[in-house]
Design a protein around this motif. Sequence first.
Motif, mmCIF file in Angstrom:
data_model
loop_
_atom_site.group_PDB
_atom_site.id
_atom_site.type_symbol
_atom_site.label_atom_id
_atom_site.label_comp_id
_atom_site.label_asym_id
_atom_site.label_seq_id
_atom_site.Cartn_x
_atom_site.Cartn_y
_atom_site.Cartn_z
ATOM 1 N N TRP A 1 -2.380 -10.402 5.254
ATOM 2 C CA TRP A 1 -3.700 -9.914 4.842
ATOM 3 C C TRP A 1 -3.992 -10.244 3.384
ATOM 4 C CZ3 TRP A 1 -4.096 -6.190 0.909
ATOM 5 C CH2 TRP A 1 -5.397 -5.712 0.660
ATOM 6 N N ALA B 1 -4.703 -15.081 12.362
ATOM 7 C CA ALA B 1 -4.257 -13.804 11.791
ATOM 8 C C ALA B 1 -5.257 -13.314 10.754
ATOM 9 C CB ALA B 1 -2.868 -13.969 11.164
ATOM 10 N N MET C 1 -1.425 -10.050 15.264
ATOM 11 C CA MET C 1 -0.433 -9.738 14.236
ATOM 12 C C MET C 1 0.845 -9.215 14.879
ATOM 13 S SD MET C 1 -0.800 -10.574 11.133
ATOM 14 C CE MET C 1 0.927 -10.361 10.955
ATOM 15 N N LEU D 1 -7.417 -9.846 10.919
ATOM 16 C CA LEU D 1 -7.274 -8.853 9.848
ATOM 17 C C LEU D 1 -8.596 -8.618 9.130
ATOM 18 C CD1 LEU D 1 -3.832 -10.071 8.517
ATOM 19 C CD2 LEU D 1 -4.287 -7.770 9.380
ATOM 20 N N ALA E 1 2.315 -7.903 8.021
ATOM 21 C CA ALA E 1 0.855 -7.788 8.155
ATOM 22 C C ALA E 1 0.201 -7.688 6.783
ATOM 23 C CB ALA E 1 0.498 -6.571 9.003
ATOM 24 N N TRP F 1 6.813 -5.089 10.659
ATOM 25 C CA TRP F 1 5.426 -5.286 11.092
ATOM 26 C C TRP F 1 4.462 -4.990 9.946
ATOM 27 C CZ3 TRP F 1 0.997 -2.483 11.008
ATOM 28 C CH2 TRP F 1 -0.109 -3.067 11.646
ATOM 29 N N ASP G 1 -2.066 -1.058 14.143
ATOM 30 C CA ASP G 1 -1.240 -1.876 15.031
ATOM 31 C C ASP G 1 -1.903 -2.125 16.386
ATOM 32 O OD1 ASP G 1 0.905 -3.220 16.173
ATOM 33 O OD2 ASP G 1 1.914 -1.386 16.776
#
Length: 558
Positions: A480, A345, A370, A349, A476, A472, A364
């Motif tokens: 991040w 992830a 993610m 990112l 995320a 989401w 997205d």
Amino acid sequence: MAIEQLFEALPLHYVQHGISKFGVGNLVLALVITAVLGLIADYAWMLHLRSKMPPGPLPLPIIGNTYQLPDNKPWIYFEELSKKYNTPLITFWIGRLVIPYLPSNELLDKRAGIYSSRPKMLVFAELGAGQNNLVNMYTTTQAERDRWRVQRKLTHQGVGIQQVKKYRDFQNDESKVVAYDMLTTPEEYVAHFERYATSVVSIIGFGRRVADHKDPIITDVIAVMHLAADLNVPGKTFPMLMETFPILAKVPTDYAPWKKGLGRKRGGRGHDFFYSLAAEANENEGHEDCYSKMLFNEQPKYNLRPEEISSLSGNLFGAGSDTSSSTLITAVLAMRAFPKTLIPAWEELDRVVGPDRSPSFEDDANLPYMRAFVKEVFRWRSVAIIGGQPHAPTQDDYYNDWLIPKQTWVQGNVWAIHHSEKEFPDPDRFNPNRFLKDDPDSRPFPGERGYMTFGWGRRICSGQALAEQGTWLTVARLVWGFKIQAALDESGEPIPVDIFNYTNGLNWRPQPFKVSITPRSERIKQAIVREGEEALANLAPYEGETKYRMSTFYKQKK
């Protein structure tokens, strides 16, 4: 009342001509025989119905299988029963209330037209909002279906798929504030999630944000939602035991401590907390597009009662506060318990987003891992663990030659669905790769999204689109921005977490656990500060307070 007093209360001619001939002893014997015969007939009916329905444990007279219910997390027990009887559908009796439990989506999704109604839910519904609330409404008659469609239409005007896209700006800002607050008080991450989720639905519903995680409306609303979740899980203690013995619900609430205050009248017209919040928002200037003002504008057209306005506005909190915050807490638990899932992830990112800004909705499409990560959050520990409220068929139905009678309480079992070894091998392992199309761990699943978290058919959760887009983005942003690691005890040893230690309600969440949350880099920290300050400035028009407090509202109204 003694037996002699009972006889004294009878009309005189009964005493003279009935008892004198028959005798007190014989009358008592006749009453006992009648009761026994009635009990035998009732139990024979239960066994006859059981022979036509899906398999399950043998019920006892009157109490059914209530005594067999576990004290905690009955959905796990129902999953075990399904495996024991090797059937996709089991029957369980709560008193004389028969409940088929589904470890699959065969009926509620694929036969949505039949399974669109609700059963009579004594504790959760009839002693509360009853048929004034979309969540509880029957749809067995045309009039009921028409009223349900009115409330469903009005709900979609608030949180429908197209409508929630208009909320992305302030939802994004509130999400940025969560990351900003994590820099100073990361140990209070649960409170930050609850503030975020409550604030988003408060802006939508009432045009006012919730700025402080200590705002009483958060604790009040979350507490009510937890109570509601507990009241919809079958149990063998009060108040849920009234589902087994419904006659106990007829005792006036003031004389029935087992009712736990349920069924108490709240007063006259508009005498309700959420109605008062909505009316207050309607009177305030500005934010003309808030949901409460829309409801009052539509009130004459649809002849909305105050109780309906209360339910429609209050449902926003039910659909978006406790559930969304619980999902985010589960996400943190997954990050802490399965740290290796964060590595791909972070790589994705860092490549797509970089360190100088946080992810946005527009990212997205370029963040497939993610997206898979968040899907696994929804699958791994779904908040609505038995799929929300029970459904009821509007007509007798048959499945594998088994009878499911009209108006039967039919309950899903999301736990069993999401723990199917066929679709989700090693189901308790948090593994986002399940949702990557070309990955070896990927499996076909009977559902477009890959999870059944938000219910089924025509009764699917109205707030699904709002919850999905907010979850989401916030997950995320957390991945991040932060390293989620083990908290250390006084001796410097990592504090373990238990991925099975969850609450017991219909909407469950992890029990409190400690975790270390720190920024991934100084540049990312600077970006979080900058974005947080900008977000607070953007949210300033929504600042304000309500004069109402749920914890004192009804006391003041007495």
